[in-house]
Design a protein around this motif. Structure first.
Motif, mmCIF file in Angstrom:
data_model
loop_
_atom_site.group_PDB
_atom_site.id
_atom_site.type_symbol
_atom_site.label_atom_id
_atom_site.label_comp_id
_atom_site.label_asym_id
_atom_site.label_seq_id
_atom_site.Cartn_x
_atom_site.Cartn_y
_atom_site.Cartn_z
ATOM 1 N N GLN A 23 -1.143 2.979 6.185
ATOM 2 C CA GLN A 23 -0.742 2.479 5.397
ATOM 3 C C GLN A 23 -1.345 1.283 4.213
ATOM 4 O O GLN A 23 -0.815 0.146 5.112
ATOM 5 C CB GLN A 23 0.938 2.756 4.720
ATOM 6 C CG GLN A 23 0.975 3.707 4.311
ATOM 7 C CD GLN A 23 2.786 4.068 4.062
ATOM 8 O OE1 GLN A 23 3.338 3.201 3.336
ATOM 9 N NE2 GLN A 23 3.004 4.971 5.111
ATOM 10 N N LEU A 24 -1.076 1.127 2.742
ATOM 11 C CA LEU A 24 -1.534 0.488 2.075
ATOM 12 C C LEU A 24 -0.142 -0.920 2.660
ATOM 13 O O LEU A 24 1.062 -0.001 2.310
ATOM 14 C CB LEU A 24 -1.917 0.524 0.235
ATOM 15 C CG LEU A 24 -3.109 1.294 0.378
ATOM 16 C CD1 LEU A 24 -2.747 0.679 -1.227
ATOM 17 C CD2 LEU A 24 -4.297 -0.629 0.611
ATOM 18 N N GLY A 25 -0.372 -1.776 2.374
ATOM 19 C CA GLY A 25 0.272 -3.156 2.855
ATOM 20 C C GLY A 25 0.918 -2.499 1.124
ATOM 21 O O GLY A 25 0.361 -2.243 0.278
ATOM 22 N N THR A 26 2.594 -3.675 1.222
ATOM 23 C CA THR A 26 3.085 -3.836 -0.051
ATOM 24 C C THR A 26 1.970 -4.799 -1.352
ATOM 25 O O THR A 26 1.645 -5.621 -0.797
ATOM 26 C CB THR A 26 4.823 -4.442 -0.081
ATOM 27 O OG1 THR A 26 4.619 -6.030 0.072
ATOM 28 C CG2 THR A 26 5.531 -3.985 0.684
ATOM 29 N N ALA A 81 -2.038 -6.525 -10.196
ATOM 30 C CA ALA A 81 -3.436 -5.708 -10.315
ATOM 31 C C ALA A 81 -3.651 -4.865 -8.477
ATOM 32 O O ALA A 81 -3.009 -3.638 -8.293
ATOM 33 C CB ALA A 81 -4.428 -6.830 -9.374
ATOM 34 N N PHE A 82 -2.178 -5.182 -8.341
ATOM 35 C CA PHE A 82 -2.635 -4.614 -6.510
ATOM 36 C C PHE A 82 -1.509 -3.088 -7.184
ATOM 37 O O PHE A 82 -1.979 -2.874 -6.284
ATOM 38 C CB PHE A 82 -2.375 -5.442 -5.232
ATOM 39 C CG PHE A 82 -3.066 -6.120 -4.856
ATOM 40 C CD1 PHE A 82 -4.275 -5.874 -4.714
ATOM 41 C CD2 PHE A 82 -3.186 -7.924 -4.551
ATOM 42 C CE1 PHE A 82 -4.977 -6.710 -4.154
ATOM 43 C CE2 PHE A 82 -3.871 -8.306 -4.207
ATOM 44 C CZ PHE A 82 -5.208 -8.013 -4.113
ATOM 45 N N ARG A 152 -9.824 -0.356 -2.105
ATOM 46 C CA ARG A 152 -9.093 -0.275 -1.099
ATOM 47 C C ARG A 152 -7.880 1.354 -1.344
ATOM 48 O O ARG A 152 -6.651 1.790 -0.876
ATOM 49 C CB ARG A 152 -8.229 -0.876 0.335
ATOM 50 C CG ARG A 152 -9.280 -0.560 1.352
ATOM 51 C CD ARG A 152 -8.373 -1.001 2.390
ATOM 52 N NE ARG A 152 -7.815 0.311 2.623
ATOM 53 C CZ ARG A 152 -7.350 -0.011 3.955
ATOM 54 N NH1 ARG A 152 -5.760 -0.417 4.055
ATOM 55 N NH2 ARG A 152 -6.120 1.921 4.188
ATOM 56 N N GLY A 153 -7.779 0.444 -2.505
ATOM 57 C CA GLY A 153 -6.678 1.553 -3.904
ATOM 58 C C GLY A 153 -6.771 2.811 -4.693
ATOM 59 O O GLY A 153 -8.056 3.078 -3.692
ATOM 60 N N GLY A 154 -6.028 3.267 -5.238
ATOM 61 C CA GLY A 154 -6.207 4.095 -5.661
ATOM 62 C C GLY A 154 -5.884 4.501 -7.168
ATOM 63 O O GLY A 154 -4.691 4.237 -7.894
ATOM 64 N N THR B 69 -2.770 5.373 0.193
ATOM 65 C CA THR B 69 -2.000 4.070 -0.787
ATOM 66 C C THR B 69 -0.232 5.036 -0.929
ATOM 67 O O THR B 69 0.328 4.032 -1.983
ATOM 68 C CB THR B 69 -2.512 4.586 -2.455
ATOM 69 O OG1 THR B 69 -2.876 6.063 -2.830
ATOM 70 C CG2 THR B 69 -4.519 3.888 -2.468
ATOM 71 N N TYR B 70 -0.309 6.155 -0.289
ATOM 72 C CA TYR B 70 0.911 6.537 -0.551
ATOM 73 C C TYR B 70 2.244 5.910 0.937
ATOM 74 O O TYR B 70 2.320 5.842 1.187
ATOM 75 C CB TYR B 70 1.049 8.249 -0.047
ATOM 76 C CG TYR B 70 2.572 8.833 -0.255
ATOM 77 C CD1 TYR B 70 3.344 8.709 -1.464
ATOM 78 C CD2 TYR B 70 3.711 9.423 0.815
ATOM 79 C CE1 TYR B 70 4.919 8.923 -1.821
ATOM 80 C CE2 TYR B 70 4.383 9.723 0.987
ATOM 81 C CZ TYR B 70 5.310 9.222 -0.342
ATOM 82 O OH TYR B 70 6.900 9.822 -0.725
#
Lengths: 228, 178
Positions: A23-26, A81-82, A152-154, B69-70
């Motif tokens: 999972q992406l970090g905060t 941005a993130f 890496r985001g969406g 991203t979730y």
């Protein structure tokens, strides 16, 4: 409610290609991590080129506050941005106002600083262009890093992500430039240090609009799974 | 009672997504089956019904690609529908561009604007193609990919992509009477 006929086929194909993902970090933590490497690189780059009155300027609280606000503006821009690169987390107007307010406060402090040295003599345009070149050079790596991280985001707001990436990188470069450039004249700093932040944000917004949506969500990514 | 059902469903979806991020295939199947109807209804309300299968496919692909991203501490539905909305808008924009560009290539004598009769004619013709033919035209003509790149996206060989592209153009010309 009816589901499309291709649903079973899609489910089979997607479920067959399901490696675990982290999972992406905060966004806040990612922005902080993002700042570490560029800050270290900038420190290394400017170490031998500090302004002659560096030690004296560090005694001035207003100067330190200005630097702090610019760094905070860079972090806030990267954080936004993130955030913008996570589908359900848009950039709120209030958060954007805070980021703009922080940079505006840094500018006001610059304008109000008492006892600043007089503007430097010589060809100011040539000096300004020199500062612009250095700002762009210093912003290059941070910008590349933030763009690669955003990849890496969406992002569902690609232009906003791009604009904020440009602002973050160029504000960070501005912090380094204030340590290097001996010219404190507000006209010089605003024209050759801060206005490029605006220009870079606009350019980066255009690039972001073209790239970010394409990379992650639109089904045209080079790393997308095979068409089904 | 409805509210309780809705809460339970939301919790179930979050739990499935946590498992999906760990690579659990069964949880993924259960999640996709569960969201399928509401996702389809959402997309149907935003697109031409005939495009539904294509947009639905793109939405599920996008979900698959950005599943990392979730944030499993947050509600699932806003994340899902933010993706779906973006995919639907992007799809619509691309379709408009595709209509405009392919006419220049395939049938330059057909006048086309965003909403004019030419656009409708092309839109009708595109829907007369099979999904693989439409995809070939999109990748080769609109995206401007090479046969190798298009083949990789289509999951076929460059030779087959070339053949598929030629067949699609030919079928489109026939449908447009060009």
């Amino acid at each position: 409610m009816k589901i499309p006929r291709n649903h079973p086929e899609l489910v089979n194909r997607l479920a067959a290609d399901l490696p675990p993902v982290s999972q992406l970090g905060t966004p806040a933590m990612r922005a902080l991590v993002w700042m570490v490497l560029p800050a270290a690189l900038a420190t290394w780059a400017v170490a031998g080129h500090l302004r002659a009155d560096f030690a004296a300027r560090l005694q001035a609280p207003a100067f330190l506050l200005e630097l702090g606000l610019l760094a905070a503006g860079a972090w806030l821009s990267a954080w936004l941005a993130f955030r913008a690169a996570v589908p359900d987390r848009r950039v709120s107007g209030r958060a954007l106002c805070v980021a703009v307010g922080v940079v505006a406060a840094a500018t006001v402090i610059l304008l109000l600083q008492p006892g600043r040295p007089p503007p430097m003599a010589g060809d100011s345009a040539a000096r300004g262009l020199g500062c612009l070149e250095k700002t762009v050079a210093l912003a290059g790596v941070p910008w590349l890093l933030v763009v690669l991280t955003l990849r890496r985001g969406g992002s569902v707001t690609p232009a906003a992500s791009g604009a904020l990436a440009g602002a973050a990188a160029f504000l960070l470069a501005n912090v380094a430039m204030r340590l290097v450039c001996p010219n404190d004249a507000p006209a010089h700093v605003v024209t050759w240090h801060l206005l490029p932040v605006v220009a870079a944000s606009m350019l980066s917004a255009a690039l972001g609009a073209a790239w970010f949506g394409r990379w992650a969500l639109s089904g045209r990514s080079s790393r997308s799974p095979r068409s089904l | 009672m409805d509210e309780q059902d809705s809460d339970e469903r939301a919790l179930r979806r979050r739990r499935w997504m946590r498992q999906v991020q760990r690579g659990d295939e069964q949880a993924y199947r259960a999640l996709l089956d569960d969201i399928g109807p509401s996702l389809a209804a959402f997309l149907r309300s935003r697109t031409d019904g005939r495009d539904l299968e294509d947009v639905y496919q793109e939405a599920l692909l996008a979900l698959h690609r950005v599943r990392h991203t979730y944030d499993t501490r947050r509600p699932f539905e806003p994340w899902l529908f933010a993706i779906a909305r973006f995919v639907a808008v992007s799809y619509f924009r691309r379709q408009t561009r595709m209509r405009r560009e392919i006419v220049g290539e395939v049938a330059p004598d057909v006048a086309v604007g965003d909403d004019g009769p030419g656009a409708l004619q092309v839109s009708e013709a595109l829907h007369g193609l099979s999904r693989t033919e439409r995809e070939a035209i999109r990748l080769l003509q609109v995206e401007g990919l090479s046969f190798e790149q298009a083949a990789a996206q289509m999951g076929t060989t460059p030779g087959a992509a070339k053949v598929r592209g030629h067949r699609a153009y030919k079928a489109l010309r026939r449908l447009l009477g060009a």
